[in-house]
Motif scaffolding. Structure first.
Motif, PDB file in Angstrom:
ATOM      1  N   ALA A 141       0.830  -1.207   0.000  1.00 35.27           N
ATOM      2  CA  ALA A 141       0.000   0.000   0.000  1.00 35.27           C
ATOM      3  C   ALA A 141       0.860   1.251   0.000  1.00 35.27           C
ATOM      4  N   ARG A 142       1.972   1.220   0.725  1.00 28.46           N
ATOM      5  CA  ARG A 142       2.860   2.388   0.760  1.00 28.46           C
ATOM      6  C   ARG A 142       3.430   2.689  -0.628  1.00 28.46           C
ATOM      7  N   TYR A 144       2.032   1.886  -3.573  1.00 29.39           N
ATOM      8  CA  TYR A 144       0.959   2.422  -4.417  1.00 29.39           C
ATOM      9  C   TYR A 144       0.633   3.863  -4.039  1.00 29.39           C
ATOM     10  N   LYS A 145       0.657   4.149  -2.740  1.00 29.89           N
ATOM     11  CA  LYS A 145       0.372   5.514  -2.288  1.00 29.89           C
ATOM     12  C   LYS A 145       1.428   6.484  -2.815  1.00 29.89           C
ATOM     13  N   LYS A 148       0.666   7.111  -6.463  1.00 32.08           N
ATOM     14  CA  LYS A 148      -0.482   7.983  -6.640  1.00 32.08           C
ATOM     15  C   LYS A 148      -0.128   9.435  -6.334  1.00 32.08           C
ATOM     16  N   VAL A 231      -4.388   2.985  -9.776  1.00 31.40           N
ATOM     17  CA  VAL A 231      -3.803   2.840  -8.445  1.00 31.40           C
ATOM     18  C   VAL A 231      -4.891   2.867  -7.378  1.00 31.40           C
ATOM     19  N   ASP A 232      -5.900   3.734  -7.548  1.00 26.22           N
ATOM     20  CA  ASP A 232      -7.015   3.780  -6.596  1.00 26.22           C
ATOM     21  C   ASP A 232      -7.724   2.425  -6.524  1.00 26.22           C
ATOM     22  N   ARG A 234      -6.437  -0.513  -7.174  1.00 25.15           N
ATOM     23  CA  ARG A 234      -5.554  -1.468  -6.496  1.00 25.15           C
ATOM     24  C   ARG A 234      -5.570  -1.249  -4.978  1.00 25.15           C
ATOM     25  N   LEU A 235      -5.556   0.022  -4.551  1.00 25.57           N
ATOM     26  CA  LEU A 235      -5.601   0.319  -3.114  1.00 25.57           C
ATOM     27  C   LEU A 235      -6.924  -0.136  -2.503  1.00 25.57           C
ATOM     28  N   LEU A 238      -6.864  -3.820  -2.037  1.00 24.94           N
ATOM     29  CA  LEU A 238      -5.951  -4.185  -0.946  1.00 24.94           C
ATOM     30  C   LEU A 238      -6.627  -3.998   0.416  1.00 24.94           C
ATOM     31  N   ASP A 255      -8.951   5.665   0.827  1.00 26.73           N
ATOM     32  CA  ASP A 255      -7.789   6.540   1.004  1.00 26.73           C
ATOM     33  C   ASP A 255      -7.460   6.730   2.477  1.00 26.73           C
ATOM     34  N   VAL A 258      -6.054   3.490   3.984  1.00 30.69           N
ATOM     35  CA  VAL A 258      -4.663   3.248   3.579  1.00 30.69           C
ATOM     36  C   VAL A 258      -3.702   4.119   4.386  1.00 30.69           C
TER      37      VAL A 258
END
Length: 366
Positions: A141-142, A144-145, A148, A231-232, A234-235, A238, A255, A258
């Motif tokens: 997650a980190r 992907y964040k 983004k 990416v959103d 995928r997050l 997750l 958001d 995450v």
């Protein structure tokens, strides 16, 4: 008459006591120091920041005694890989902040001194924050964040020049684009690139160059927007897979979930209590009392991303949650200010989130 003396018995090696490891991390090399429990420096050496270097560092440190605790500078940056290796080997790793400036002025600054200070911080108990393991779903997650955030920043940096070009464009083109919302404006400008590709070759006019520029910028905005949407998604998947209980909380979306999961890390057991989580998020109350005036203020420290996530939860609840609205009205009648009420609500939200993230099961570790 010569007599042969019996061969001396081999001395039994006494088991070494516990030692503490301190590491000053850098991009290409790490400097390590081993201290006894009384604070005596036993050894100091430098090792490359590679997999073989990590193995050599721990093997070298264990020659001085049993290594159960280690203080590492930069566990979230240059020391992240070393931290993961030490945790996998059963060593408790503590995150160490930089040396105090006053101490640095008195004693000077060098890599061996920083490594020794890292070990002393663990010995004294000053370094009590356990390092994040960074080897599970939260690390994903980190990443992907981070992707983004970079795409959002790049999209903003592309939108600004597009609108600046429109301001200086030909009046006819400005009137054509006037009154369009952002989404329709970007779609209209993106079609300029296709139209200009069919025009015959020749000397370009300012109007034609303007349309091409708008088309290229709009195409870039579309690509970045598509990347952000991917990416959103995928997050969201997750969070639904690893922490679906967070999405049931009023005011928590993917958001926000995450951001809170990143703050907790892949090893939530390192947080001893809800008070430690509140301090980590910067929502623990801070005394601001003097004389007869007994008040508390918002904490300006901690993880500001987690603080912002709790802030969004509170303000969403103030709009849609009847219980939060009733609480707000009751505290207003008691004479509390809006800032004080928000501070209390953020602390309550942190307590609720803490008990949910403590239920998380460790995901597959790499």
């Amino acid at each position: 008459m010569s007599t042969t003396l019996p061969a001396p018995k081999p001395r039994r090696r006494r088991p070494a006591g516990e030692v503490v490891l301190g590491v000053d991390t850098h991009r290409d090399a790490h400097v390590a120091s081993v201290l006894s429990l009384t604070g005596a420096v036993l050894a100091t050496d430098e090792f490359p920041a590679t997999a073989a270097g990590y193995r050599a560092l721990l093997k070298w440190a264990r020659r001085s005694g049993a290594v159960r605790r280690a203080g590492v500078e930069g566990t979230g940056s240059c020391g992240a890989s070393l931290t993961r290796y030490l945790l996998a080997q059963g060593v408790d790793v503590f995150d160490v902040n930089w040396m105090d400036r006053a101490d640095r002025r008195r004693r000077g600054k060098s890599d061996p001194l920083d490594a020794q200070n890292a070990a002393r911080a663990v010995l004294s108990g000053r370094a009590c924050a356990r390092a994040k393991s960074g080897d599970g779903p939260v690390q994903i997650a980190r990443m992907y964040k981070l992707t983004k955030a970079s795409a959002v920043k790049a999209r903003t940096q592309t939108i600004n020049p597009l609108k600046a070009v429109i301001v200086t464009a030909d009046p006819a083109l400005r009137e054509e684009l006037a009154g369009l919302g952002n989404a329709e404006l970007f779609r209209t400008c993106a079609r300029f690139t296709d139209a200009s590709s069919h025009e015959g070759a020749g000397e370009e006019s300012v109007l034609q160059a303007t349309r091409i520029t708008l088309g290229l910028l709009a195409s870039r905005i579309g690509q970045l927007s598509e990347e952000i949407r991917e990416v959103d998604a995928r997050l969201a998947r997750l969070v639904e897979c690893h922490a679906p209980q967070l999405l049931d909380v009023v005011g928590v979306g993917p958001d926000t979930a995450v951001a809170l999961l990143i703050t907790v890390g892949d090893n939530p057991e390192r947080l001893d209590s809800e008070a430690s989580f509140a301090a980590l998020c910067g929502v623990s109350p801070v005394e601001r009392s003097s004389g007869r005036r007994q008040v508390r203020r918002l904490n300006r420290g901690g993880d500001r991303q987690a603080n912002a996530a709790l802030h969004r939860i509170v303000f969403t609840r103030l709009r849609v949650d009847p219980r939060t609205q009733d609480y707000y009205e009751r505290r207003i009648k008691e004479g509390k200010t809006r800032r004080e009420i928000v501070r209390c609500l953020k602390r309550y939200a942190a307590r609720e989130v803490f008990h949910l993230v403590k239920q998380l099961q460790p995901g597959p570790r790499s």
